[in-house]
Motif scaffolding. Structure first.
Motif, PDB file in Angstrom:
ATOM      1  N   ASP A 146     -11.718   8.521  -5.440  1.00 55.70           N
ATOM      2  CA  ASP A 146     -10.625   7.334  -5.172  1.00 55.70           C
ATOM      3  C   ASP A 146      -9.403   8.028  -5.112  1.00 55.70           C
ATOM      4  OD1 ASP A 146      -9.558   4.979  -5.061  1.00 55.70           O
ATOM      5  OD2 ASP A 146      -9.623   4.456  -7.173  1.00 55.70           O
ATOM      6  N   SER A 156       0.897  -1.104  -0.094  1.00 51.69           N
ATOM      7  CA  SER A 156      -0.150   0.126  -0.040  1.00 51.69           C
ATOM      8  C   SER A 156       1.033   1.386   0.054  1.00 51.69           C
ATOM      9  CB  SER A 156      -0.875   0.006   1.209  1.00 51.69           C
ATOM     10  OG  SER A 156      -0.238   0.148   2.440  1.00 51.69           O
ATOM     11  N   THR A 178      -4.501   4.941  -7.266  1.00 51.03           N
ATOM     12  CA  THR A 178      -5.575   3.906  -8.021  1.00 51.03           C
ATOM     13  C   THR A 178      -6.178   4.531  -9.221  1.00 51.03           C
ATOM     14  OG1 THR A 178      -5.933   3.128  -5.785  1.00 51.03           O
ATOM     15  CG2 THR A 178      -7.143   2.302  -7.556  1.00 51.03           C
ATOM     16  N   SER A 201     -10.088  -1.250  -2.765  1.00 53.08           N
ATOM     17  CA  SER A 201     -10.248  -0.340  -3.911  1.00 53.08           C
ATOM     18  C   SER A 201     -10.599  -0.957  -5.295  1.00 53.08           C
ATOM     19  CB  SER A 201      -9.067   0.490  -4.292  1.00 53.08           C
ATOM     20  OG  SER A 201      -8.966   1.610  -3.169  1.00 53.08           O
ATOM     21  N   THR A 202      -9.709  -2.202  -5.323  1.00 52.87           N
ATOM     22  CA  THR A 202      -9.838  -3.146  -6.530  1.00 52.87           C
ATOM     23  C   THR A 202     -11.302  -3.430  -6.967  1.00 52.87           C
ATOM     24  OG1 THR A 202      -7.553  -3.902  -6.236  1.00 52.87           O
ATOM     25  CG2 THR A 202      -8.970  -5.365  -7.605  1.00 52.87           C
TER      26      THR A 202
END
Length: 325
Positions: free
Chosen positions: A206, A46, A210, A189-190
């Motif tokens: 976001d 991260s 990302t 998030s994915t």
């Protein structure tokens, strides 16, 4: 001024102004005398983890002892925070603090973070991006607001999880823009981005790392940046505040230590953090993450920034009725 804000500012001020006792001064002549552990509440890989490792390498080189990064994700960062709260206040355990800590303080209405973690120094802010699926008939923030008002309760807003920075950024937009969006939380998030690309949800606030690849590839449409100034990585996007006055939301990263850590230790760590963030190599690495480096500052100044953030998100939580996930 809220009690939490007052207590945090008092603690930050104490870190800057309380005189060191002679025994503390003697103890710090050898600091650090053994490895220092940096606890991170987010997963390996991260932006928090990458940032911690950058600063750890700097500290290791400059202070002559190993600074070891330990990732302890889970519970919105609370597992890592709790671990540092209960660690000895001797400078050998640090906490990577970020926007989730201030949001948690607002969500849970607790002052544990405020009273038990002393601020050391800030690293950078990361803008969020208001982005939409290309099928949404809006090329500007004004057009999106008009579209949302024409379709109340029919526009889905994705986030990486209930009570996270993306969720709160969206709730702040809803409050200030006066629109009714349906929050759809995901486990990270994915999957949120996957459904945004697929059109199951229409909008997301976001984080830049990302959002950037999808916007540059033309797969998503960026409408605005959430900080009050433009981002170097997305210079064509104007600040959301240009259309929605008073809007500002960002993720940020810095470091704290257990409360009552000697001032001399905090000063040593703060000095090295300030030196690291003006180093050109580190600045470039942080810019690659979409980060905007904070100006070098004192622990008290970093503490005020956190207190301001807690105060802002507390207002958003109350106005929107958000509950912890």
């Amino acid at each position: 001024m809220t009690l939490a804000r007052r207590r945090f500012l008092q603690m930050a001020g104490a870190a800057a102004f309380v005189p060191a006792m002679p025994w503390v001064a003697r103890a710090q002549e050898k600091y650090p005398a053994r490895p220092v552990h940096m606890i991170v509440g987010q997963a390996s890989g991260s932006s928090s983890d990458i940032t911690a490792r950058l600063i750890a390498a700097w500290m290791t080189e400059k202070l002559g002892q190993q600074f070891i990064v330990e990732d302890r994700p889970g519970a919105g960062g609370n597992i890592a925070t709790e671990a540092v709260m209960h660690a000895p206040a001797d400078g050998y355990t640090m906490l990577l603090v970020n926007a989730q800590n201030s949001i948690n303080a607002a969500l849970y209405g607790k002052t544990d973070f405020v009273s038990q973690i002393a601020p050391v120094g800030g690293i950078f802010r990361v803008p969020l991006v208001m982005e939409v699926n290309p099928s949404v008939p809006a090329n500007t923030v004004q057009e999106f607001i008009a579209y949302a008002k024409a379709n109340p309760g029919k526009v889905n807003m994705a986030s990486a999880g209930q009570g996270g920075p993306q969720h709160l950024a969206g709730e702040l937009f809803k409050v200030l823009a006066g629109v009714d969006l349906v929050h759809v939380p995901y486990r990270g998030s994915t999957p949120a981005i996957t459904d945004l690309l697929g059109g199951q949800v229409q909008v997301m606030f976001d984080v830049t790392p990302t959002a950037l690849p999808q916007i540059k590839a033309g797969k998503l449409r960026g409408l605005a940046i959430t900080t009050t100034t433009r981002s170097d990585v997305l210079p064509d996007l104007a600040p959301l505040a240009d259309v929605v006055p008073g809007y500002e939301a960002s993720a940020w990263i810095g470091f704290g230590v257990p409360a009552n850590t000697p001032r001399a230790v905090i000063d040593i760590l703060n000095k090295q953090i300030n030196a690291a963030i003006v180093d050109e190599t580190i600045k470039k690495r942080l810019a690659d993450l979409g980060g905007m480096v904070l100006p070098p500052g004192t622990p008290a100044e970093f503490g005020k920034m956190i207190a301001d953030d807690i105060e802002k998100w507390t207002k958003v939580v109350k106005a929107s009725g958000i509950k912890p996930g």
